[in-house]
Design an enzyme around this catalytic site. Structure first.
Site, PDB file in Angstrom:
ATOM      1  N   LYS A 248       0.831  -1.192   0.000  1.00 53.98           N
ATOM      2  CA  LYS A 248       0.000   0.000   0.000  1.00 53.98           C
ATOM      3  C   LYS A 248       0.871   1.250   0.000  1.00 53.98           C
ATOM      4  CE  LYS A 248      -3.867   1.973   2.692  1.00 53.98           C
ATOM      5  NZ  LYS A 248      -4.687   1.756   3.915  1.00 53.98           N
TER       6      LYS A 248
ATOM      7  N   SER B  21      -9.444   1.791   3.290  1.00 51.81           N
ATOM      8  CA  SER B  21      -8.600   2.546   2.380  1.00 51.81           C
ATOM      9  C   SER B  21      -7.609   1.701   1.598  1.00 51.81           C
ATOM     10  CB  SER B  21      -7.851   3.624   3.154  1.00 51.81           C
ATOM     11  OG  SER B  21      -6.972   3.047   4.111  1.00 51.81           O
TER      12      SER B  21
ATOM     13  N   SER C 162      -9.984  -0.523   7.309  1.00 53.77           N
ATOM     14  CA  SER C 162      -9.299  -0.272   6.038  1.00 53.77           C
ATOM     15  C   SER C 162      -8.582  -1.475   5.454  1.00 53.77           C
ATOM     16  CB  SER C 162      -8.303   0.884   6.190  1.00 53.77           C
ATOM     17  OG  SER C 162      -8.999   2.107   6.256  1.00 53.77           O
TER      18      SER C 162
END
Length: 500
Positions: free
Chosen positions: A82, A162, A186
């Site tokens: 990420k 996210s 997330s």
């Protein structure tokens, strides 16, 4: 994608391998890495253009071959990271143009551990910009750097956030695994909605150093994978103490081989608390959840129905904690960045967004950033933090486990995904799921694919006590074996009524 194309040369230039290394003999790990890159080029750069991957390293097959030759535990398996986690090859942007030049040339400690274990950083994944903490009206999966991530099961639908790109990328077969981060949902939401396994470990098991922060109380990285076994492997590679992140020092001697016992863990006699009020109001989801419960009961589990309403003060106090810590922790991170002309505070980010409204704030603003900038009452924060941790941990999860004499709690993770809408933002069904107490208290939360509704994946969540990470992974693996529902497969097309 422009960012991806412009970074390919950088990835090659920053590779530690020589030209001789790059032409080594073929290996299974190198062939797998090559296949992953080809799949990214076919489905992320072209075709349905999922926008899950911001940049990848074309030198990854050579790195995979080298790790395989060296006999390291992960033997060259590819991992996407990420883009709020630092790796030396690439800038770390958190999806924002404000950090487009944030190339620190350093690895987060967890990434150093990953490489030492033989994992190969294949690239960076898109995310909800600033990990979805900029605005209450955002669209999950969108960032100014990476655009809108599309769900592989229905490309007109959301990938949640996210860790949107990490979830979509694993579902699309772009890597063996990915690393996400979670503050509250997330990892687990994008894992559920993209039909993969996601594990939010106990806070303190994995270092947060050199990770763009939201909250020192709730933030944690974690694995996103195709199976619980793979999640356990990846967790074992990235977990460990970090003197620069004091919360990890409480995990001393807790890190273990998380794959041990997974293959033969039995549900026989295991008492599981069923969070009935958190199943939500959809009949199709209730039916699928009841099928999952029947599978566990058939495997010998003892299910205990629980009726419980969380204390709403927990949510209010947690929000205060996030707003106060966002300003403080973001300021510390930005102040640590090398280079000139970098933002150094949350106030700098707010000013940057105002100066780049067209690129950054076309679809939603920065109301949460602005609120965090004014949340400065330390005494109120400390009281809120104490309350949130006590209510979520001692008075919710610990009490539910003890009062009902159960080892685990279970609930659906989320409902099926919704149509992405940049104009109106996300469309969550808030009646489904029980993830917030574990996120707020810092307890483990595992989501495993449960089945599908109209071709759209939904997950089932397992919760345990603080530091019961290994046990939670074990029950997840046992459920995988017991599961009777048919799982969906990615269509790489928009959803239609003919989708099944």
């Amino acid at each position: 994608m422009k960012a991806k194309a412009s970074l390919l040369a950088l990835a090659l230039a920053s590779s530690p391998l020589t030209a001789e290394d790059r032409v080594g003999p073929p290996s299974p790990a190198a062939e797998a890495a090559k296949a992953h890159i080809e799949r990214i080029e076919a489905l992320d750069d072209a075709g349905p253009t999922l926008n899950a991957v911001i940049v990848y390293n074309p030198g990854a097959p050579a790195l995979a071959a080298q790790a395989e030759r060296n006999g390291l535990p992960l033997v060259g398996r590819t991992v996407l990271v990420k883009d709020n986690i630092e790796t030396y090859e690439f800038p770390t942007t958190a999806g924002s143009l404000a950090l487009a030049n944030n190339r620190t040339v350093r690895d987060a400690p967890m990434i150093d551990r990953l490489r030492s274990a033989g994992g190969v950083v294949l690239g960076k994944t898109n995310l909800s910009e600033w990990a979805n903490i900029r605005s209450d009206s955002s669209t999950s999966g969108w960032s100014a750097v990476g655009g809108l991530t599309r769900n592989p099961f229905a490309t007109d639908r959301n990938s949640c956030g996210s860790s949107s790109g990490s979830g979509a990328a694993v579902a699309a077969g772009f890597a063996w695994a990915a690393i996400g981060t979670e503050t509250n949902g997330s990892i687990t939401c994008p894992a559920s909605i993209n039909g993969i396994v996601g594990f939010k470990p106990s806070v303190g098991l994995v270092s947060r150093t050199h990770v763009v922060p939201i909250s020192s109380t709730q933030d944690t990285p974690g694995p996103m994978t195709a199976s619980v076994w793979d999640a356990a492997m990846l967790l074992g590679a990235i977990a460990g103490e970090d003197p620069a992140d004091p919360v990890t020092l409480t995990a001393q001697n807790r890190v273990t081989d998380y794959t041990a016992g997974l293959a033969d863990y039995s549900l026989q006699g295991v008492r599981i608390g069923v969070m009935r009020k958190q199943v939500g109001n959809r009949e199709d989801l209730t039916s699928l959840f009841d099928q999952a419960l029947a599978d566990m009961r058939a495997a010998g589990a003892e299910l205990v129905e629980i009726e419980f309403d969380p204390n709403p003060q927990m949510y209010r106090d947690s929000f205060t904690v996030l707003m106060f810590e966002l300003r403080e922790e973001m300021g510390k991170y930005l102040a640590s960045l090398p280079g000139e002309d970098m933002p150094r505070s949350l106030a700098d980010l707010i000013a940057f967004n105002k100066a780049h409204v067209g690129e950054e704030m076309r679809w939603f603003g920065q109301d949460l950033f602005e609120l965090a900038e004014t949340t400065t009452d330390r005494e109120a924060y400390e009281t809120a933090r104490e309350n949130a941790l006590r209510i979520a941990g001692e008075e919710t999860l610990d009490k539910l486990l003890a009062d009902n004499n159960v080892q685990f709690l279970v609930a659906p993770t989320r409902g099926p995904t919704w149509v992405s809408d940049l104009v109106n933002g996300d469309n969550f069904n808030g009646s489904i799921g029980f993830g917030s107490p574990a996120a707020i208290a810092g307890y483990p939360h595992l989501t495993v694919p449960m089945g599908a509704i109209e071709g759209l994946p939904v997950g089932i969540s397992f919760f345990g006590a603080k530091w019961a990470d290994h046990e939670v992974l074990k029950i997840g693996a046992a459920f995988e074996r017991a599961r009777s529902a048919v799982l969906a497969t990615p269509s790489f097309k928009p959803w239609s009524a003919d989708t099944r």
